[in-house]
Write a protein that holds these residues in place. Structure first.
Motif, mmCIF file in Angstrom:
data_model
loop_
_atom_site.group_PDB
_atom_site.id
_atom_site.type_symbol
_atom_site.label_atom_id
_atom_site.label_comp_id
_atom_site.label_asym_id
_atom_site.label_seq_id
_atom_site.Cartn_x
_atom_site.Cartn_y
_atom_site.Cartn_z
ATOM 1 N N PRO A 200 0.847 -1.197 0.000
ATOM 2 C CA PRO A 200 0.000 0.000 0.000
ATOM 3 C C PRO A 200 0.877 1.239 0.000
ATOM 4 C CG PRO A 200 0.138 -0.911 2.207
ATOM 5 C CD PRO A 200 0.945 -1.822 1.336
ATOM 6 N N GLY A 201 0.662 2.126 -0.922
ATOM 7 C CA GLY A 201 1.500 3.324 -0.969
ATOM 8 C C GLY A 201 2.568 3.200 -2.027
ATOM 9 N N ALA A 202 2.401 2.253 -2.938
ATOM 10 C CA ALA A 202 3.372 2.086 -4.010
ATOM 11 C C ALA A 202 2.639 2.054 -5.336
ATOM 12 C CB ALA A 202 4.150 0.802 -3.807
ATOM 13 N N ILE B 83 -11.894 5.827 1.977
ATOM 14 C CA ILE B 83 -10.761 6.594 2.476
ATOM 15 C C ILE B 83 -9.513 5.765 2.190
ATOM 16 C CG2 ILE B 83 -9.814 7.800 4.473
ATOM 17 C CD1 ILE B 83 -12.748 8.444 4.039
ATOM 18 N N CYS B 84 -8.527 6.358 1.540
ATOM 19 C CA CYS B 84 -7.306 5.619 1.279
ATOM 20 C C CYS B 84 -6.506 5.489 2.571
ATOM 21 C CB CYS B 84 -6.457 6.286 0.218
ATOM 22 S SG CYS B 84 -4.932 5.361 -0.048
ATOM 23 N N MET B 85 -6.201 4.252 2.935
ATOM 24 C CA MET B 85 -5.391 3.988 4.121
ATOM 25 C C MET B 85 -4.050 3.384 3.712
ATOM 26 S SD MET B 85 -6.188 4.748 7.147
ATOM 27 C CE MET B 85 -7.525 5.571 7.932
ATOM 28 N N GLY B 86 -3.616 3.703 2.513
ATOM 29 C CA GLY B 86 -2.269 3.311 2.107
ATOM 30 C C GLY B 86 -1.258 4.070 2.948
ATOM 31 N N THR B 87 -0.012 3.624 2.912
ATOM 32 C CA THR B 87 0.985 4.213 3.795
ATOM 33 C C THR B 87 1.184 5.703 3.536
ATOM 34 O OG1 THR B 87 2.069 2.119 3.444
ATOM 35 C CG2 THR B 87 3.191 3.686 4.836
ATOM 36 N N ALA B 88 1.205 6.082 2.262
ATOM 37 C CA ALA B 88 1.460 7.481 1.944
ATOM 38 C C ALA B 88 0.353 8.369 2.514
ATOM 39 C CB ALA B 88 1.562 7.668 0.434
ATOM 40 N N CYS B 89 -0.870 7.893 2.408
ATOM 41 C CA CYS B 89 -1.983 8.675 2.940
ATOM 42 C C CYS B 89 -1.981 8.633 4.468
ATOM 43 C CB CYS B 89 -3.300 8.159 2.382
ATOM 44 S SG CYS B 89 -3.515 8.571 0.640
ATOM 45 N N TYR B 90 -1.621 7.469 5.012
ATOM 46 C CA TYR B 90 -1.585 7.333 6.466
ATOM 47 C C TYR B 90 -0.632 8.349 7.084
ATOM 48 C CZ TYR B 90 -0.323 5.506 11.026
ATOM 49 O OH TYR B 90 -0.042 5.397 12.363
ATOM 50 N N ARG B 124 -6.651 0.483 0.107
ATOM 51 C CA ARG B 124 -5.206 0.636 0.239
ATOM 52 C C ARG B 124 -4.626 1.152 -1.049
ATOM 53 N NH1 ARG B 124 -3.917 -0.521 5.696
ATOM 54 N NH2 ARG B 124 -5.299 -2.176 6.365
ATOM 55 N N CYS B 125 -4.371 2.416 -1.103
ATOM 56 C CA CYS B 125 -3.674 3.051 -2.218
ATOM 57 C C CYS B 125 -4.433 3.003 -3.531
ATOM 58 C CB CYS B 125 -2.278 2.476 -2.447
ATOM 59 S SG CYS B 125 -1.306 3.554 -3.525
ATOM 60 N N VAL B 126 -4.917 4.159 -3.935
ATOM 61 C CA VAL B 126 -5.526 4.251 -5.248
ATOM 62 C C VAL B 126 -4.497 4.681 -6.279
ATOM 63 C CG1 VAL B 126 -7.827 4.706 -4.422
ATOM 64 C CG2 VAL B 126 -6.301 6.619 -4.789
ATOM 65 N N GLY B 127 -3.275 4.922 -5.816
ATOM 66 C CA GLY B 127 -2.213 5.271 -6.747
ATOM 67 C C GLY B 127 -2.146 6.748 -7.054
ATOM 68 N N ALA B 128 -2.698 7.569 -6.192
ATOM 69 C CA ALA B 128 -2.558 9.008 -6.365
ATOM 70 C C ALA B 128 -1.852 9.566 -5.133
ATOM 71 C CB ALA B 128 -3.923 9.646 -6.562
ATOM 72 N N CYS B 129 -0.800 8.871 -4.715
ATOM 73 C CA CYS B 129 -0.137 9.189 -3.452
ATOM 74 C C CYS B 129 0.379 10.624 -3.414
ATOM 75 C CB CYS B 129 1.018 8.237 -3.188
ATOM 76 S SG CYS B 129 0.591 6.509 -3.412
ATOM 77 N N GLY B 130 0.636 11.211 -4.574
ATOM 78 C CA GLY B 130 1.085 12.599 -4.625
ATOM 79 C C GLY B 130 0.036 13.543 -4.072
ATOM 80 N N PRO B 133 -3.604 13.124 1.718
ATOM 81 C CA PRO B 133 -4.520 11.983 1.792
ATOM 82 C C PRO B 133 -5.646 12.047 0.763
ATOM 83 C CG PRO B 133 -4.802 13.441 3.693
ATOM 84 C CD PRO B 133 -3.756 14.050 2.847
ATOM 85 N N VAL B 134 -6.002 10.858 0.271
ATOM 86 C CA VAL B 134 -6.945 10.760 -0.830
ATOM 87 C C VAL B 134 -8.255 10.117 -0.366
ATOM 88 C CG1 VAL B 134 -7.366 9.639 -3.050
ATOM 89 C CG2 VAL B 134 -5.125 10.600 -2.550
ATOM 90 N N VAL B 135 -9.365 10.669 -0.851
ATOM 91 C CA VAL B 135 -10.684 10.105 -0.584
ATOM 92 C C VAL B 135 -11.383 9.951 -1.930
ATOM 93 C CG1 VAL B 135 -12.962 10.582 0.425
ATOM 94 C CG2 VAL B 135 -10.898 11.183 1.689
HETATM 95 S S1 FES Z 1 -1.390 5.675 -0.270
HETATM 96 FE FE1 FES Z 1 -3.231 6.749 -0.676
HETATM 97 S S2 FES Z 1 -3.162 7.004 -2.829
HETATM 98 FE FE2 FES Z 1 -1.368 5.838 -2.427
#
Ligand code: FES
Ligand SMILES: Cc1cc2nc3c(=O)[nH]c(=O)nc-3n(C[C@H](O)[C@H](O)[C@H](O)COP(=O)(O)O)c2cc1C
Ligand code: SF4
Ligand code: SF4
Lengths: 597, 157
Positions: A200-202, B83-90, B124-130, B133-135
């Protein structure tokens, strides 16, 4: 591409599309048409440029002018000024954070200077929905050469000599894997592309598939020829609709051009590719689980051996490689194994793509030669830490990896160095953290992920990780006791040694690496009941400084639970038994009277 | 769980989906993807029909549906919020955003508001980590969301 004098490249990656890059492209096209430039100027929607932080981004070719944070309303001005009058639109240029001067040529930006793009060579340069643009950049000529001039053994030798290792995390030598599958005798074999990208996050693999799908198809066909397979399967996450769409278009176009299908290049070699969808299970990235999932079953891993090279999809020899691994293959055949082998370090040849995210200034997709240091990536390319905060840690390898610190910044990035320092290369997620991040909470975050994603087949992973999570939770709530840290470490080591598959074997890494690198932070939670980073809510107390509070009542009005009392113009007071620690009051107070203790 | 009655024409469509994959059990996941697109979720009745058509046990279908987080046995709200709970958003504060959604909608993750308007889930991560946080709400992607933005976003619907 040559037909037009100028090209406007508009980033069409998921990130930029989320901020309206489609509308920008449409408006640019409209402005081009209105100014009668349709014969000279082509608007191209490309894959990700990598510079997601400043998106939506567009680039003017041939002069390489790079515009950032573009809005649909800017389209007309860009066409009129840049293309008609030949003047740059200063306000949309990238400002160098150090010199404060605008930089117009993307090649002079620090973000790109230290990068070397092999797997991403076409991302952001071509229209991924047009096979001709891929072919114009030597696309499918590697496949042509292999089919016409090489035997499978010779082609496998090229891959072996290049030193390419798997980019999906494990780092297994790719040429060797191909050779093993080649040597397995069977009437039917398969090539599988692992595009599950569970970390997640990649977003490396997604960006490659969105920006340059043909490079993966071409490589799969080469692999098929080498190992003796006529069928390729791409296992991709259903959460990647854009990548799926572009892959489908690419497959159709390649079939139309005879680059997939029967008798490719008149060589007698048949190869075709189809798509299989994942359904949101991290463990399915593991190759045996992935194969079960493709067979329509629960994606549970099985013990290796047998390896997929011996018995994989439908019990037949199967070669599984990651998207980025494949994306390197055509370049290796075009430029030679020796060229590739010279890039990077002795045991890790070539480059690695990273999805740089978290608290860095330049979030984005980057590709650097192996051996580049973490410092160069985070501070030169990444532009340092956001908001002038202090660097604290960098996490690589996702839920299987670990957190590295200041002391590791000058280490060269390669498979063996990262592993030796308690993390791992992983598939390429790189998350930067600053002084505000609590390392115990980060470990807990990853464990929460693992608990949710454990397939439940083996006990150490199913139950052990749950216990690990509970211990971490106890620590962040300030309820842990002295012995808990020892228990945490012992349990982590047991899971590592006894779990069945890679998921469980690596899941304690985030815990162990943070315990090793930030012992004082764990102790502060347990012994002093404090969270040094100020993240763990249970350990925080919001208090109003009676000397600074002027009684403006702003805080009591924003408090969602009415925890704040006090007369107008008199010092206010927070009832900590009611306070839910949302921090709203602190943000609102204009007098800096509220602080966390 | 209350029984769901599936209209006959939908039953036929579902059977056609199975047939388009030659009723091959190896294609079960692809079939379920399309079935979920058709119904929005996968209630027990749908799973029974699929099991029947593809000649596998209902338990097998159920096992697969529950294994993969993409498949849902509960209907989603009209506007599904993720709600994106990927690491970048976290690390950029997604948890606070999630808390604010939970508080404003008064539902837990995985639930739907009583009026059926919103459902809340994490991914987990929609791929818009830039843009973290993404919703996402339906097809729309919201970037750089702060807890303060939540009310404004909900008011759009
Ligand atoms: S971690 Fe949220 S878009 Fe990648
Ligand atoms: C839990 C787990 C998750 C994995 N996830 C992925 C993934 O998302 N993508 C990937 O390419 N490889 C993943 N792998 C590695 C694969 O099992 C396999 O090694 C890889 O796809 C082989 O390709 P490569 O040699 O080109 O790297 C994962 C492994 C484990 C144990
Ligand atoms: S280690 Fe975890 S994910 Fe792997 S087989 Fe065991 S339970 Fe499943
Ligand atoms: S932190 Fe939140 S709940 Fe606590 S007093 Fe301030 S506004 Fe109220």
């Amino acid at each position: 591409m040559a037909k037009y004098k100028n090209h406007i490249l508009v980033c069409g990656g998921t990130g930029c599309r989320a901020s309206q890059s489609e509308a920008i492209a449409a408006n640019l096209q409209k402005a081009v048409d209105e100014n009668n430039l349709g014969n000279d100027v082509q608007v191209v929607k490309t894959g990700c440029f990598g510079f997601c932080e400043k998106g939506p981004v567009i680039k003017m070719v041939p002069d390489n002018t790079f515009y950032v944070h573009v809005a649909p309303e800017d389209a007309e001005e860009l066409v009129l000024e840049h293309l008609v009058k030949g003047r740059k639109v200063e306000r949309l240029l990238y400002i160098d954070p150090e010199t404060k001067a605008p930089v117009s040529d993307s090649r002079h930006m620090d973000f790109y200077k230290k990068q070397l793009r092999i797997a991403l060579r076409n991302c952001g340069f071509i229209d991924p929905e047009n096979i001709d643009e891929y072919i114009a950049r030597d696309g499918y000529s590697a496949l042509g050469t292999v089919l016409e001039k090489m035997s499978p053994e010779e082609a496998i030798k090229v891959v072996k000599d290049s030193g390419l290792r798997g980019r999906g995390g494990g780092g297994f030598p790719t040429g060797l894997k191909w050779e093993l599958t080649y040597k397995s005798e069977s009437d039917q074999k398969y090539v599988v592309c692992n595009a599950d990208e569970g970390d997640p996050g990649a977003f490396m693999d997604r960006s490659i598939l969105e920006g340059d799908p043909h490079s993966v198809l071409e490589a799969m066909a080469i692999c098929g020829y080498c190992i003796g397979a006529d069928t390729g399967l791409i296992y991709i996450r259903a959460e990647y609709p854009l990548a799926i769409k572009r892959l489908k278009i690419a497959i159709d176009q390649a079939r139309e051009y005879g680059l997939l299908g029967k008798d490719i290049f008149g060589s007698g070699f048949d190869f075709d590719v189809s798509i299989r969808y994942g359904a949101g299970a991290f463990v399915c990235g593991e190759e045996t689980a992935l194969i079960h999932s493709m067979e329509g079953m629960r994606g549970e891993p099985t013990v290796k051996p047998p390896f997929p090279a011996q018995s994989g999809y439908k019990g037949k020899p199967t070669n599984v490689n990651n998207v980025e691994t494949f994306a390197n293959i055509p370049a290796i055949f075009l430029k030679g194994a020796e060229w590739f082998n010279k890039i990077g370090t002795e045991k890790s040849a070539g480059t690695k793509v990273f999805a740089l995210a978290g608290k860095v200034n330049n979030v984005g997709l980057i590709e650097v030669p192996m051996g580049t240091t973490l410092r160069e990536v985070i501070f030169d390319i990444g532009g340092g830490i956001k908001g002038g905060k202090k660097f604290k840690a960098v996490q690589t390898g996702g839920p299987s990896g670990g957190c590295l610190t200041e002391n590791h910044l000058d280490l060269p990035i390669d498979y063996d160095t990262l592993l030796a320092s308690g993390s791992m290369m992983g598939s390429g997620g790189m998350i930067v953290m600053d002084e505000d991040d609590c390392m115990v909470s980060v470990a807990k975050f990853y464990l929460d992920f693992t608990v949710e994603e454990s397939c439940g087949k083996c006990t150490p992973c199913r139950v052990g990780n749950k216990r690990l999570y509970e211990l971490l939770d106890k620590i962040t709530l300030g309820k842990a006791e002295e012995g808990d840290l020892t228990l945490l470490r012992n349990l982590a080591n047991v899971i590592k040694d006894t779990a069945l598959c890679g998921l469980g074997q690596t899941s304690p890494n985030p815990v162990l690496s943070t315990m090793d690198n930030f012992p004082e932070e764990y102790e502060a939670h347990v012994k002093d009941g404090k969270c040094p980073a100020g993240q763990c809510r249970a350990l925080m107390q919001y208090v109003i400084d009676q000397n600074l509070c002027v009684g403006c009542t702003l805080c009591s009005r924003v408090c969602p639970v009415d925890a704040i009392s006090g007369e107008k113009k008199m010092p206010h007071f927070i009832d900590s038994s009611v306070c839910i620690k949302c921090g709203a009051c602190m943000e609102k107070c204009k007098f800096g009277a509220i602080s966390v203790q | 769980m209350a029984k769901v009655k599936i209209p006959d024409n939908k039953v036929q469509e579902l059977k056609d989906i199975c047939k388009s994959f030659n009723n091959d059990p190896g294609e079960l996941i692809n079939v379920l993807h399309q079935a979920q697109q058709l119904f929005g979720y996968l209630p027990a009745e749908v799973q029974e029909i699929v099991a029947d058509e593809m000649n596998v046990s209902v338990a097998h279908v159920y096992g697969v549906v529950t294994f993969y987080s993409f498949f849902s046995m509960l209907p989603k709200g009209k506007h599904p919020i993720s709600i994106c709970m990927g690491t970048a958003c976290y690390v950029r504060g997604a948890e606070k955003v999630l808390d604010e959604f939970k508080r404003r909608l008064d539902v837990k993750v995985g639930e739907t508001t009583p009026d059926g308007k919103f459902s809340l889930s994490c991914l987990r991560c929609v791929g818009a980590c830039g843009l973290a946080p993404v919703v996402t709400i339906g097809e729309r992607v919201y970037g750089r969301v702060s807890p303060d933005d939540v009310k404004k976003i909900l008011d759009e619907y």
